[in-house]
Scaffold this active site. Structure first.
Site, PDB file in Angstrom:
ATOM      1  N   ARG A 227       0.843  -1.188   0.000  1.00 45.81           N
ATOM      2  CA  ARG A 227       0.000   0.000   0.000  1.00 45.81           C
ATOM      3  C   ARG A 227       0.882   1.244   0.000  1.00 45.81           C
ATOM      4  O   ARG A 227       1.949   1.270   0.613  1.00 45.81           O
ATOM      5  CB  ARG A 227      -0.923   0.019   1.235  1.00 45.81           C
ATOM      6  CG  ARG A 227      -2.094  -0.952   1.151  1.00 45.81           C
ATOM      7  CD  ARG A 227      -3.098  -0.528   0.093  1.00 45.81           C
ATOM      8  NE  ARG A 227      -4.290  -1.363   0.063  1.00 45.81           N
ATOM      9  CZ  ARG A 227      -4.464  -2.386  -0.747  1.00 45.81           C
ATOM     10  NH1 ARG A 227      -3.497  -2.735  -1.583  1.00 45.81           N
ATOM     11  NH2 ARG A 227      -5.601  -3.073  -0.738  1.00 45.81           N
ATOM     12  N   HIS A 275      -0.571   0.483  -9.922  1.00 48.31           N
ATOM     13  CA  HIS A 275      -1.304  -0.433  -9.042  1.00 48.31           C
ATOM     14  C   HIS A 275      -1.842  -1.645  -9.816  1.00 48.31           C
ATOM     15  O   HIS A 275      -3.036  -1.970  -9.769  1.00 48.31           O
ATOM     16  CB  HIS A 275      -2.453   0.291  -8.335  1.00 48.31           C
ATOM     17  CG  HIS A 275      -2.875  -0.374  -7.060  1.00 48.31           C
ATOM     18  ND1 HIS A 275      -3.363   0.322  -5.987  1.00 48.31           N
ATOM     19  CD2 HIS A 275      -2.874  -1.679  -6.677  1.00 48.31           C
ATOM     20  CE1 HIS A 275      -3.657  -0.519  -5.000  1.00 48.31           C
ATOM     21  NE2 HIS A 275      -3.366  -1.748  -5.403  1.00 48.31           N
TER      22      HIS A 275
END
Length: 312
Positions: A227, A275
């Site tokens: 993250r 991502h």
């Protein structure tokens, strides 16, 4: 058996059809605002509060490996889902293989000095460089869950010294295990490539900061696959500018999409992807969900349940 489905971007009709094929005795429907009809299970991603609030569900499945977003919403809206209702995440569903591909390719990219050769190519310089040895290229994995185990397994074949750091001791063959804050320095000071696969919890936010980076060997690399909030981006850039870090590969960011004004875009030793390191693969996800629902209906033990207190 009634199942409701909600995802803001997935093709709901495809998922409904595929789930009904995998679970012939189930009726599956896409949840829409105003749908208060009973349901036994919910499959969700970024669900509105009203979708789950007040429902007597048997279980909820988050359509991803990370559950920080839904847990954050549950903390803000405790009425959204009763604490007695189990929440499941997608354990692997093809994500492990994707993480293996990504991690191995990037470690080899740095090990073979392809980043250095690209920089030389940009200067039109023909210059063979000294090789690195595997012995000096220790890889450390922060986060030893399902995906961390997969990445360690894939790197073993390449002969790199491997270590992991986690909350509990691991007994993975060929991998040194380090536990807790008291062993973090010992884990870091011999880690040439740091791979982050930690869960997103209150304890891990901002963990990759100047204090941590200073404990790595000079010329280390950072690969963030977890993250964006794990990384203090200003500290990472400072470590790159000082030479403490030789390079960073980032798949996740504290703000996504990454703002155009971010200096990460322009830093010569930062590489990035948007991502995509491990995405939900529908066929594998449906196989896991249908299998788990079948086990739950039979009262059999299952895996993948989220510990809400721990955050993963």
């Amino acid at each position: 058996m009634e199942i409701i489905f909600y995802h803001p971007t997935f093709n709901a009709a495809w998922w409904v059809n595929a789930l009904e094929k995998a679970l012939p005795h189930a009726r599956v429907r896409e949840w829409k605002v105003g749908d208060n009809n009973p349901a036994d299970y919910a499959l969700v991603w970024q669900p509105p509060v009203e979708m789950l609030a007040g429902r007597r569900l048997k279980a909820v499945f988050a359509l991803g490996a990370g559950v920080d977003a839904i847990l954050s919403k549950l903390n803000a809206h405790p009425e959204m889902l009763d604490a007695s209702i189990p929440l499941f995440r997608l354990e692997d569903t093809g994500m492990g293989l994707q993480m293996q591909e990504y991690a191995v390719s990037q470690v080899l990219h740095w090990f073979r000095r392809f980043d250095d050769y690209q920089a030389l190519k940009n200067q039109a310089l023909w210059k063979p460089l000294p090789e690195y040895t595997r012995e000096e290229f220790s890889v450390g994995i922060m986060g030893a869950g399902v995906l961390g185990a997969k990445v360690a397994e894939s790197l073993q074949a390449w002969g790199f010294p491997l270590r992991c750091w986690s909350r509990s001791r691991k007994s993975w063959p060929g991998v040194e295990s380090y536990v807790g804050r008291e062993e973090l320095h010992a884990f870091l000071n011999q880690t040439r490539v740091l791979i982050n696969l930690l869960p997103n919890t209150a304890q891990t936010v901002g963990i990759i900061n100047s204090e941590l980076l200073d404990q790595l060997p000079d010329g280390a690399y950072v690969l963030n696959l977890a993250r964006g909030v794990h990384v203090q981006e200003a500290d990472l850039l400072a470590a790159l500018d000082s030479g403490k870090l030789k390079g960073a590969m980032l798949d996740v960011f504290s703000q996504e999409p990454l703002p155009q004004e971010s200096p990460l875009w322009r830093h010569p030793r930062v590489a990035m992807t948007p991502h995509i390191a491990a995405v939900t693969r529908p066929a594998e996800a449906i196989d896991y969900i249908s299998r788990t629902i079948t086990q739950l209906e039979k009262g059999e033990p299952v895996t993948g349940q989220v510990d809400r207190a721990r955050g993963y």
